[in-house]
Structures are given as C-alpha cells and as structure tokens.
Design a protein around this motif. Structure first.
Motif, short mmCIF file in Angstrom:
data_model
loop_
_atom_site.label_atom_id
_atom_site.label_comp_id
_atom_site.label_asym_id
_atom_site.label_seq_id
_atom_site.Cartn_x
_atom_site.Cartn_y
_atom_site.Cartn_z
N TRP A 103 0.83 -1.20 0.00
CA TRP A 103 0.00 0.00 0.00
C TRP A 103 0.86 1.25 0.00
O TRP A 103 2.01 1.24 0.46
CB TRP A 103 -0.89 0.05 1.23
CG TRP A 103 -1.92 -1.03 1.33
CD1 TRP A 103 -2.27 -1.94 0.36
CD2 TRP A 103 -2.74 -1.30 2.45
NE1 TRP A 103 -3.27 -2.74 0.83
CE2 TRP A 103 -3.58 -2.38 2.12
CE3 TRP A 103 -2.85 -0.74 3.72
CZ2 TRP A 103 -4.52 -2.90 2.99
CZ3 TRP A 103 -3.78 -1.25 4.59
CH2 TRP A 103 -4.61 -2.33 4.23
N GLY A 104 0.26 2.35 -0.43
CA GLY A 104 0.92 3.64 -0.36
C GLY A 104 0.84 4.21 1.05
O GLY A 104 0.14 3.71 1.92
N LYS B 211 -0.49 6.96 2.27
CA LYS B 211 -1.80 7.47 2.73
C LYS B 211 -2.71 6.34 3.21
O LYS B 211 -3.38 6.45 4.23
CB LYS B 211 -2.46 8.26 1.60
CG LYS B 211 -3.71 8.98 2.02
CD LYS B 211 -4.24 9.86 0.88
CE LYS B 211 -5.55 10.52 1.28
NZ LYS B 211 -6.13 11.30 0.19
N GLN B 212 -2.72 5.23 2.49
CA GLN B 212 -3.55 4.10 2.88
C GLN B 212 -3.03 3.46 4.16
O GLN B 212 -3.80 3.09 5.04
CB GLN B 212 -3.64 3.08 1.76
CG GLN B 212 -4.63 1.97 2.04
CD GLN B 212 -4.93 1.09 0.84
OE1 GLN B 212 -4.46 1.35 -0.26
NE2 GLN B 212 -5.69 0.05 1.05
N TYR C 86 -10.26 4.32 -4.45
CA TYR C 86 -9.12 4.91 -5.14
C TYR C 86 -9.63 5.88 -6.21
O TYR C 86 -10.71 5.70 -6.75
CB TYR C 86 -8.28 3.83 -5.83
CG TYR C 86 -7.75 2.79 -4.90
CD1 TYR C 86 -6.55 2.98 -4.24
CD2 TYR C 86 -8.46 1.61 -4.66
CE1 TYR C 86 -6.05 2.02 -3.36
CE2 TYR C 86 -7.98 0.65 -3.79
CZ TYR C 86 -6.77 0.86 -3.14
OH TYR C 86 -6.30 -0.09 -2.28
N GLU C 87 -8.81 6.86 -6.49
CA GLU C 87 -9.10 7.77 -7.58
C GLU C 87 -8.10 7.52 -8.69
O GLU C 87 -6.89 7.40 -8.44
CB GLU C 87 -9.00 9.22 -7.11
CG GLU C 87 -9.48 10.20 -8.14
CD GLU C 87 -9.84 11.52 -7.52
OE1 GLU C 87 -9.51 12.54 -8.14
OE2 GLU C 87 -10.42 11.53 -6.44
N ARG C 88 -8.60 7.44 -9.90
CA ARG C 88 -7.72 7.22 -11.06
C ARG C 88 -7.10 8.55 -11.44
O ARG C 88 -7.80 9.52 -11.70
CB ARG C 88 -8.53 6.66 -12.21
CG ARG C 88 -7.71 6.34 -13.43
CD ARG C 88 -8.60 5.74 -14.50
NE ARG C 88 -7.88 5.63 -15.74
CZ ARG C 88 -8.21 4.83 -16.71
NH1 ARG C 88 -9.28 4.06 -16.59
NH2 ARG C 88 -7.52 4.77 -17.81
N VAL C 89 -5.78 8.59 -11.47
CA VAL C 89 -5.05 9.81 -11.81
C VAL C 89 -4.32 9.57 -13.12
O VAL C 89 -3.51 8.65 -13.24
CB VAL C 89 -4.04 10.18 -10.70
CG1 VAL C 89 -3.24 11.42 -11.07
CG2 VAL C 89 -4.76 10.36 -9.36
N LYS D 107 -1.66 10.15 -15.93
CA LYS D 107 -0.28 10.62 -15.99
C LYS D 107 0.32 10.24 -17.33
O LYS D 107 1.00 9.23 -17.47
CB LYS D 107 0.55 9.99 -14.87
CG LYS D 107 0.14 10.39 -13.47
CD LYS D 107 1.03 9.73 -12.44
CE LYS D 107 0.59 10.14 -11.06
NZ LYS D 107 1.43 9.52 -10.03
N SER E 166 -2.46 6.04 -12.69
CA SER E 166 -2.23 5.33 -11.44
C SER E 166 -3.48 5.48 -10.59
O SER E 166 -4.36 6.29 -10.89
CB SER E 166 -1.01 5.90 -10.71
OG SER E 166 -1.26 7.24 -10.32
N GLU F 162 -4.77 6.31 -6.78
CA GLU F 162 -4.36 6.86 -5.50
C GLU F 162 -5.46 6.65 -4.47
O GLU F 162 -6.62 6.98 -4.72
CB GLU F 162 -4.02 8.35 -5.65
CG GLU F 162 -2.79 8.55 -6.52
CD GLU F 162 -2.36 10.00 -6.62
OE1 GLU F 162 -2.86 10.85 -5.85
OE2 GLU F 162 -1.51 10.29 -7.47
#
Length: 147
Positions: free
Chosen positions: A13-14, A16-17, A119-122, A124, A138, A140
């Motif tokens: 996980w990142g 923030k999670q 999650y939100e699709r970002v 890039k 990605s 997030e």
C-alpha cells in the motif's frame, strides 16, 4: 485491528492508505483467494465460510457453547464480544464480487464493520523522446468506504 482480505498485502500500500489503516492498530493480511469462473455456488459458499471462520477466530468470536453464551449476555454480543470491541475493528474486503457479497453479508450479520478501499484514477501521460505521448494512469487511495 484491521483485517485486510484483498488481493494486495498491506506492505504494497501507499503511505496514505497505511496511515488510514494504522488508526485501527494491528494490520493482518488474509489474502483474498482467486475464484475460478467455473466455480459453483456451493464452492463460493464454502470459500466464504472459510474466510468468515478465520476472521471470527482471529477476533475471538468463534461460536461458544450455550452456557458460555448465556454467561456473557451482560452487554456482550452473542459471541461474548462487546459492541465497543467490535467497533474498533475494520475488515477490508475486496475481490470476486460473488465471494465478497457472501463474506460481507456474513460479517455484517455479526455486527462487524466491513469496508472497501476507494481509489481515484489519476491520469499521468508520458512524453516519449519522439514527442508523442503515451497515456498512463495510477490509482491513489482516497479512503475506506463501509459496506
């Protein structure tokens, strides 16, 4: 305690999670099993029952004898675990839709909090040396959303 029943171990996980999860204390990973497209309803029921049993055992909520249950009725659940204790736990559940449905229903029936990470699709895009762009994205983490 946070019990992670998904396809991604918490060490993947990142930041923030992980920070959101740490508010629940210890994090345990119970890998979500793959479910074959050809699996029968009974197969999925069996897998769900195994997952639920493992979670209940981990939380100390295994079914007890009638006499033990009656002795624990002073503010506890049918399994002898108080509502306050239950509210401190969160089970993340994400995977095969039919399996998740069965697991979530069984856990909520027992008063447990069950959620899915959102999650939100970002987008890039990547600029290539020849000047063209390649779409990329990605995901997030945003929050845990309860079922």
């Amino acid at each position: 305690m946070l019990i992670n029943v998904t396809g991604r171990a918490h060490n993947q996980w990142g930041k923030k999670q992980l920070q959101a999860a740490e508010g629940y204390g210890e994090i345990l990973d119970f890998p979500m099993p793959a479910v074959a497209a050809s699996a029968s309803e009974e197969d999925v029921d069996h897998i769900a029952a195994l997952i639920v049993r493992r979670i209940l055992r981990t939380l100390g909520m295994e079914k007890r004898s009638v006499s033990e249950t009656e002795a624990s009725r002073d503010g506890g659940s049918e399994d002898g675990v108080s509502e306050e204790e239950l509210s401190g736990h969160l089970i993340l559940c994400q995977g095969d839709f039919t399996l998740v449905y069965r697991v979530v229903a069984a856990l909520k029936e027992r008063g447990l909090r069950v959620a899915s990470p959102t999650y939100e699709r970002v987008t890039k895009p990547t600029l290539k040396p020849d000047g063209t762009t390649v779409p990329g994205y990605s995901f997030e983490f945003v929050k845990f959303r309860e079922y």
